[in-house]
Design a protein around this motif. Structure first.
Motif, PDB file in Angstrom:
ATOM      1  N   THR A 129      17.552   6.536  11.146  1.00  0.00           N
ATOM      2  CA  THR A 129      18.890   6.403   9.522  1.00  0.00           C
ATOM      3  C   THR A 129      18.513   5.936   8.215  1.00  0.00           C
ATOM      4  O   THR A 129      18.975   5.841   7.433  1.00  0.00           O
ATOM      5  CB  THR A 129      19.353   5.428  10.463  1.00  0.00           C
ATOM      6  N   GLY A 130      17.492   5.815   8.185  1.00  0.00           N
ATOM      7  CA  GLY A 130      16.571   5.648   6.808  1.00  0.00           C
ATOM      8  C   GLY A 130      16.999   4.374   5.795  1.00  0.00           C
ATOM      9  O   GLY A 130      16.693   4.220   5.769  1.00  0.00           O
ATOM     10  N   ARG A 131      16.607   3.421   7.450  1.00  0.00           N
ATOM     11  CA  ARG A 131      16.821   2.153   7.339  1.00  0.00           C
ATOM     12  C   ARG A 131      15.448   1.596   7.233  1.00  0.00           C
ATOM     13  O   ARG A 131      14.617   1.470   8.022  1.00  0.00           O
ATOM     14  CB  ARG A 131      17.626   1.237   8.796  1.00  0.00           C
ATOM     15  N   VAL A 132      14.943   1.112   6.479  1.00  0.00           N
ATOM     16  CA  VAL A 132      13.531   0.309   6.231  1.00  0.00           C
ATOM     17  C   VAL A 132      13.795  -0.362   7.062  1.00  0.00           C
ATOM     18  O   VAL A 132      14.083  -1.387   7.751  1.00  0.00           O
ATOM     19  CB  VAL A 132      13.195  -0.567   4.888  1.00  0.00           C
ATOM     20  N   PHE A 133      12.503  -0.662   7.845  1.00  0.00           N
ATOM     21  CA  PHE A 133      11.815  -1.029   9.438  1.00  0.00           C
ATOM     22  C   PHE A 133      10.646  -1.602   9.271  1.00  0.00           C
ATOM     23  O   PHE A 133       9.771  -2.640   9.900  1.00  0.00           O
ATOM     24  CB  PHE A 133      12.287  -0.732  10.583  1.00  0.00           C
ATOM     25  N   ALA A 134       9.910  -1.119   7.880  1.00  0.00           N
ATOM     26  CA  ALA A 134       8.901  -1.359   8.196  1.00  0.00           C
ATOM     27  C   ALA A 134       7.747  -0.994   7.312  1.00  0.00           C
ATOM     28  O   ALA A 134       8.069  -0.801   6.078  1.00  0.00           O
ATOM     29  CB  ALA A 134       7.892  -0.930   9.499  1.00  0.00           C
ATOM     30  N   ALA A 135       6.395  -1.487   6.187  1.00  0.00           N
ATOM     31  CA  ALA A 135       5.958  -1.252   5.367  1.00  0.00           C
ATOM     32  C   ALA A 135       4.209  -0.457   6.047  1.00  0.00           C
ATOM     33  O   ALA A 135       3.858  -0.764   6.637  1.00  0.00           O
ATOM     34  CB  ALA A 135       6.393  -1.832   4.468  1.00  0.00           C
ATOM     35  N   ILE A 136       4.010  -0.280   4.751  1.00  0.00           N
ATOM     36  CA  ILE A 136       2.362  -0.033   4.597  1.00  0.00           C
ATOM     37  C   ILE A 136       1.475  -0.017   3.593  1.00  0.00           C
ATOM     38  O   ILE A 136       2.553  -0.236   2.718  1.00  0.00           O
ATOM     39  CB  ILE A 136       2.000   1.967   4.791  1.00  0.00           C
ATOM     40  N   SER A 137       0.853  -0.815   3.327  1.00  0.00           N
ATOM     41  CA  SER A 137       0.184  -1.190   2.162  1.00  0.00           C
ATOM     42  C   SER A 137      -1.597  -0.939   2.073  1.00  0.00           C
ATOM     43  O   SER A 137      -2.311  -0.827   2.982  1.00  0.00           O
ATOM     44  CB  SER A 137       0.166  -2.318   2.483  1.00  0.00           C
ATOM     45  N   VAL A 138      -2.120  -1.265   0.480  1.00  0.00           N
ATOM     46  CA  VAL A 138      -3.287  -1.248   0.621  1.00  0.00           C
ATOM     47  C   VAL A 138      -3.739  -2.553   0.091  1.00  0.00           C
ATOM     48  O   VAL A 138      -2.749  -2.567  -0.856  1.00  0.00           O
ATOM     49  CB  VAL A 138      -3.621   0.052  -0.019  1.00  0.00           C
ATOM     50  N   SER A 139      -4.446  -3.357   0.528  1.00  0.00           N
ATOM     51  CA  SER A 139      -4.936  -4.669  -0.297  1.00  0.00           C
ATOM     52  C   SER A 139      -6.290  -4.586  -1.026  1.00  0.00           C
ATOM     53  O   SER A 139      -6.739  -3.795   0.235  1.00  0.00           O
ATOM     54  CB  SER A 139      -4.297  -5.613   0.351  1.00  0.00           C
ATOM     55  N   GLY A 140      -6.345  -5.443  -1.574  1.00  0.00           N
ATOM     56  CA  GLY A 140      -8.273  -5.481  -1.680  1.00  0.00           C
ATOM     57  C   GLY A 140      -8.180  -7.072  -3.090  1.00  0.00           C
ATOM     58  O   GLY A 140      -7.605  -6.849  -3.499  1.00  0.00           O
ATOM     59  N   PRO A 141      -9.322  -7.172  -3.454  1.00  0.00           N
ATOM     60  CA  PRO A 141      -9.736  -7.538  -4.624  1.00  0.00           C
ATOM     61  C   PRO A 141      -9.872  -6.912  -5.685  1.00  0.00           C
ATOM     62  O   PRO A 141      -9.202  -6.338  -6.058  1.00  0.00           O
ATOM     63  CB  PRO A 141     -11.347  -7.682  -4.064  1.00  0.00           C
ATOM     64  N   SER A 142      -8.995  -8.056  -6.718  1.00  0.00           N
ATOM     65  CA  SER A 142      -8.727  -7.743  -8.183  1.00  0.00           C
ATOM     66  C   SER A 142      -9.089  -6.857  -8.943  1.00  0.00           C
ATOM     67  O   SER A 142      -9.112  -5.817  -8.916  1.00  0.00           O
ATOM     68  CB  SER A 142      -6.969  -8.645  -8.374  1.00  0.00           C
ATOM     69  N   ARG A 143     -10.003  -7.554  -8.411  1.00  0.00           N
ATOM     70  CA  ARG A 143     -11.727  -6.622  -9.684  1.00  0.00           C
ATOM     71  C   ARG A 143     -12.025  -5.544  -8.793  1.00  0.00           C
ATOM     72  O   ARG A 143     -12.781  -4.596  -9.668  1.00  0.00           O
ATOM     73  CB  ARG A 143     -12.656  -7.541  -8.931  1.00  0.00           C
ATOM     74  N   ARG A 144     -11.740  -5.136  -7.448  1.00  0.00           N
ATOM     75  CA  ARG A 144     -11.505  -3.236  -6.707  1.00  0.00           C
ATOM     76  C   ARG A 144     -10.006  -3.074  -7.195  1.00  0.00           C
ATOM     77  O   ARG A 144     -10.365  -2.077  -7.322  1.00  0.00           O
ATOM     78  CB  ARG A 144     -11.895  -3.237  -5.379  1.00  0.00           C
TER      79      ARG A 144
END
Length: 133
Positions: free
Chosen positions: A58-73
């Motif tokens: 239906t176009g409703r946001v129900f989850a997310a995907i992300s990438v994370s790591g140390p800010s130096r990288r």
């Protein structure tokens, strides 16, 4: 919904945590406009995260995907590259869940490739053409 979150309180986790309601609303508007979020060590010191929404049929946001790591990288210079990858994969996941995205605007570039073929895994365990953060 956001008002309920604000009423529950915006606890500070790091000096970068957004705890002012007006600033939070402004940041949420910016996230919606660009299509991805950036966590600038707001929850954990020296950790940067780039995320994008996953939508249902239906176009409703129900989850997310992300990438994370140390800010130096995960440097600020890498944010656009990572944002593009995260948004592409979020949209592909959304499409598999039945979401029908609007046609892509010519100013934002071509629509991501829509394929059901699995990419072969390389020796590093990542899909070909992908890099680890």
């Amino acid at each position: 919904m956001i008002e309920r979150v604000i009423r529950a309180g915006l606890p500070r986790f790091t000096p970068n945590t957004i705890v002012e309601p007006k600033r939070l609303k402004s940041e949420l508007a910016a996230i919606r406009a660009r299509g991805y979020s950036i966590d600038e060590a707001e929850h954990e010191p020296e950790l940067r995260c780039v995320g994008a929404p996953i939508r249902n049929s239906t176009g409703r946001v129900f989850a997310a995907i992300s990438v994370s790591g140390p800010s130096r990288r995960v440097t600020l210079e890498r944010v656009p590259e990572l944002a593009k990858a995260v948004m592409t994969h979020a949209e592909l996941l959304s499409i598999r869940l039945g979401y029908q995205p609007p046609p892509h605007n010519l100013t934002t570039g071509p629509a991501p490739e829509r394929t059901t073929k699995r990419r072969q895994r390389g020796a590093a365990g990542t899909a070909q053409g992908e890099r680890r953060a």
